[in-house]
Enzyme design. Structure first.
Site, PDB file in Angstrom:
ATOM      1  N   CYS A  31      28.431  90.977   9.646  1.00 34.41           N
ATOM      2  CA  CYS A  31      28.926  90.342  11.331  1.00 34.41           C
ATOM      3  C   CYS A  31      28.268  88.381  10.916  1.00 34.41           C
ATOM      4  O   CYS A  31      27.322  88.340  11.548  1.00 34.41           O
ATOM      5  CB  CYS A  31      29.099  90.419  12.760  1.00 34.41           C
ATOM      6  N   CYS A  34      27.545  86.777  14.663  1.00 34.48           N
ATOM      7  CA  CYS A  34      26.893  87.325  15.351  1.00 34.48           C
ATOM      8  C   CYS A  34      25.170  86.656  14.358  1.00 34.48           C
ATOM      9  O   CYS A  34      24.638  86.127  14.917  1.00 34.48           O
ATOM     10  CB  CYS A  34      26.336  89.154  14.426  1.00 34.48           C
TER      11      CYS A  34
END
Length: 102
Positions: A31, A34
């Site tokens: 991600c 993230c």
């Protein structure tokens, strides 16, 4: 304080039984947002010794992600004395993370 890896096995003791504020970062290695949020969460952990910071890898801990309805990542959830008190989904600036934990 260094972030703690949160798993199904230690969630009860590290989060629900913890006194004070716990910030949990739900993330995954693939991600992009993230990976952008992680250094900000680490800074907050370093600057706020009164806040425990934990990280949940949603690929490895799918039950925890499901338990808290995490549908998008990154998701930050704040617990205070074992109770969920705040949540944020998506990439946010450090100031917003600090607002979440206040």
């Amino acid at each position: 304080m260094e972030p703690v890896t949160i798993t199904n096995e230690n969630f009860q003791s590290e989060v629900l039984e913890a006194k004070g504020t716990v910030l949990i970062d739900f993330w995954a290695s693939w991600c992009g947002p993230c990976r952008m949020l992680a250094p900000l969460v680490d800074q907050v952990a370093a600057e706020h010794s009164d806040v425990k910071v934990g990280k949940v890898n949603v690929d490895e801990q799918q039950e925890l992600a499901a338990q808290f309805g995490v549908m998008s990542i990154p998701t930050l959830i704040v617990f205070r004395d074992g109770q969920k008190v705040n949540e944020s989904v998506g990439l946010i600036p450090k100031e917003n993370i600090e607002s979440l934990i206040q």
